[in-house]
Design a protein around this motif. Structure first.
Motif, short mmCIF file in Angstrom:
data_model
loop_
_atom_site.label_atom_id
_atom_site.label_comp_id
_atom_site.label_asym_id
_atom_site.label_seq_id
_atom_site.Cartn_x
_atom_site.Cartn_y
_atom_site.Cartn_z
N TRP A 1 0.68 -1.10 -0.20
CA TRP A 1 0.18 -0.02 -0.11
C TRP A 1 0.85 1.30 0.02
CZ3 TRP A 1 -4.55 0.52 -1.93
CH2 TRP A 1 -5.47 -0.42 -1.36
N LEU A 2 1.68 1.18 0.90
CA LEU A 2 2.84 2.42 0.91
C LEU A 2 3.40 2.71 -0.57
CD1 LEU A 2 4.61 2.08 4.05
CD2 LEU A 2 3.34 3.81 3.55
N SER A 3 3.92 1.35 -1.22
CA SER A 3 4.47 1.53 -2.63
C SER A 3 3.53 2.08 -3.70
CB SER A 3 5.02 0.25 -3.05
OG SER A 3 6.05 0.02 -1.95
N ALA A 4 2.20 1.65 -3.62
CA ALA A 4 1.20 2.11 -4.47
C ALA A 4 1.08 3.57 -4.20
CB ALA A 4 -0.15 1.22 -4.05
N ALA A 5 1.10 4.07 -2.99
CA ALA A 5 1.02 5.39 -2.91
C ALA A 5 2.20 6.22 -3.53
CB ALA A 5 0.90 5.85 -1.41
N ILE A 6 3.38 5.54 -3.35
CA ILE A 6 4.54 6.37 -4.03
C ILE A 6 4.51 6.13 -5.51
CG2 ILE A 6 7.02 5.86 -4.29
CD1 ILE A 6 7.28 4.92 -1.51
N GLY A 7 4.11 5.15 -6.05
CA GLY A 7 3.94 5.17 -7.48
C GLY A 7 2.66 5.90 -8.05
N LEU A 8 1.76 6.14 -7.28
CA LEU A 8 0.76 7.22 -7.75
C LEU A 8 1.56 8.66 -7.73
CD1 LEU A 8 -2.42 5.89 -5.86
CD2 LEU A 8 -2.09 5.91 -8.21
N GLY A 9 2.42 8.92 -6.97
CA GLY A 9 3.01 10.28 -6.70
C GLY A 9 4.04 10.32 -7.63
N SER A 10 4.45 9.35 -8.55
CA SER A 10 5.71 9.55 -9.21
C SER A 10 5.45 9.93 -10.64
CB SER A 10 6.32 8.12 -9.26
OG SER A 10 6.74 7.72 -7.93
N ALA B 1 -0.43 0.48 11.56
CA ALA B 1 -0.03 1.81 11.38
C ALA B 1 0.40 1.95 10.11
CB ALA B 1 0.78 2.37 12.37
N LEU B 2 1.23 1.17 9.50
CA LEU B 2 1.85 1.40 8.15
C LEU B 2 0.92 1.17 7.16
CD1 LEU B 2 5.11 -0.23 8.53
CD2 LEU B 2 4.70 2.04 8.25
N THR B 3 -0.10 -0.09 7.32
CA THR B 3 -1.20 -0.25 6.38
C THR B 3 -2.08 0.72 6.26
OG1 THR B 3 -0.98 -2.63 6.92
CG2 THR B 3 -2.93 -1.78 5.90
N VAL B 4 -2.66 1.41 7.61
CA VAL B 4 -3.46 2.48 7.36
C VAL B 4 -3.04 3.77 6.83
CG1 VAL B 4 -4.80 4.26 8.93
CG2 VAL B 4 -4.79 1.79 9.40
N LEU B 5 -1.78 4.12 7.23
CA LEU B 5 -1.07 5.23 6.29
C LEU B 5 -1.04 4.97 4.72
CD1 LEU B 5 0.37 7.67 6.36
CD2 LEU B 5 2.55 6.35 7.05
N GLY B 6 -0.58 3.77 4.41
CA GLY B 6 -0.52 3.58 3.01
C GLY B 6 -1.56 3.75 2.33
N TYR B 7 -2.85 2.80 2.77
CA TYR B 7 -4.14 2.89 2.32
C TYR B 7 -4.55 4.21 2.03
CZ TYR B 7 -9.33 2.22 1.55
OH TYR B 7 -10.39 2.16 1.45
N VAL B 8 -4.64 5.13 3.35
CA VAL B 8 -5.28 6.31 3.17
C VAL B 8 -4.46 7.04 2.46
CG1 VAL B 8 -5.52 8.61 4.54
CG2 VAL B 8 -6.20 6.10 5.39
N TRP B 9 -3.10 7.13 2.20
CA TRP B 9 -2.38 8.08 1.11
C TRP B 9 -2.80 7.57 -0.16
CZ3 TRP B 9 3.79 7.48 1.15
CH2 TRP B 9 4.37 8.44 0.22
#
Length: 267
Positions: free
Chosen positions: A168-177, A248-256
């Motif tokens: 989920w964190l990497s998905a958010a990073i990919g969306l912002g790249s 916490a990391l899952t929630v952060l990645g999902y929301v982001w």
């Protein structure tokens, strides 16, 4: 509500199949994600294993050379594999964004969330295959565990939870790249975090500042929990701390990721 949920689940499974088929058709990234951790395991065992094994002394593991160090490093390699594998999610998400496939999905009657869920679950499946391969190679080079079935199941659950959170964190990073190259480089700090924890050597052997960071970053309690379950060393509160970090990391990645996807999809 139930109909909406069933449609979302159906769409998510469709997107999961899409991502798994794409991984089969373009195997270069998948192979690098799977092969790199295996090469790292072999390097640490056969190149650094003897000197590092003689230099560390961990309760329940010992300090007796390559054989003991193989037991020590294998849990760390499993976490490194998950962190490395998450990079593929950022790349695949960014590829969809830059190639315009999201614009096509907008015109279709599908759940928006299913696009990201498919990427995340696809990465978790690929990561599970990578972990299985690493365990097989580790057993072949001398890794020995005294864990019973339930402890192995707990290890698997914890590792897949980590894969889910980092995806989920990497998905958010990919969306912002803005480009695939950026997406492949941005998650690299995640891949290096296990090195700055207890994956390779105990934090007690590190200089004071680095030792403080190693003790309080998320990968250390996760590594120690996996190591404790597999080798019978003490876990203490590490299991609960690991679950708290992963949640916490899952929630952060999902929301982001959700916020980034909605912002891009509404343009």
């Amino acid at each position: 509500m139930s109909t909406t949920t069933s449609y979302a689940l159906r769409d998510s499974m469709t997107m999961l199949r899409r991502n798994l088929k794409r991984a089969q058709r373009y195997p270069s990234l998948t192979l690098s994600v799977v092969v790199l951790p295996v090469l790292m395991l072999l390097m640490f065992v056969y190149v650094f294993g003897a000197p590092l094994g003689n230099g560390i002394d961990v309760p329940g593991v010992g300090g007796g050379g390559r054989e003991e160090y193989t037991n020590y490093i294998t849990p760390g390699i499993l976490l490194m594999a998950i962190a490395t594998s998450s990079i593929a999610t950022a790349v695949s998400v960014c590829t969809d964004m830059t190639e315009g496939i999201i614009n096509r999905f907008r015109t279709m009657s599908i759940s928006r969330a299913s696009v990201l869920v498919g990427h995340v679950l696809g990465n978790v499946v690929q990561t599970a295959v990578s972990l299985l391969l690493i365990v097989c190679v580790a057993l072949a080079v001398g890794f020995r565990s005294n864990a019973h079935v339930l402890e192995w199941a707990a290890v698997l659950g914890l590792l897949l939870f980590l894969a889910f959170a980092l995806a989920w964190l990497s998905a958010a990073i990919g969306l912002g790249s803005e480009s695939v190259e950026t997406a492949s480089n941005a998650p690299l700090p995640l891949a290096f975090l296990p090195f700055l924890g207890s994956a390779v050597v105990p934090p007690d052997s590190m200089p004071e500042g680095i030792r403080w960071f190693a003790e309080y970053q998320p990968f250390t309690p996760i590594t120690e929990t996996v190591r404790g379950l597999l080798l019978g060393t003490g876990i203490g509160n590490d299991a609960w701390i690991s679950l708290a970090w992963l949640t916490a990391l899952t929630v952060l990645g999902y929301v982001w990721a959700k916020a980034s996807f909605n912002r891009v999809a509404n343009r």
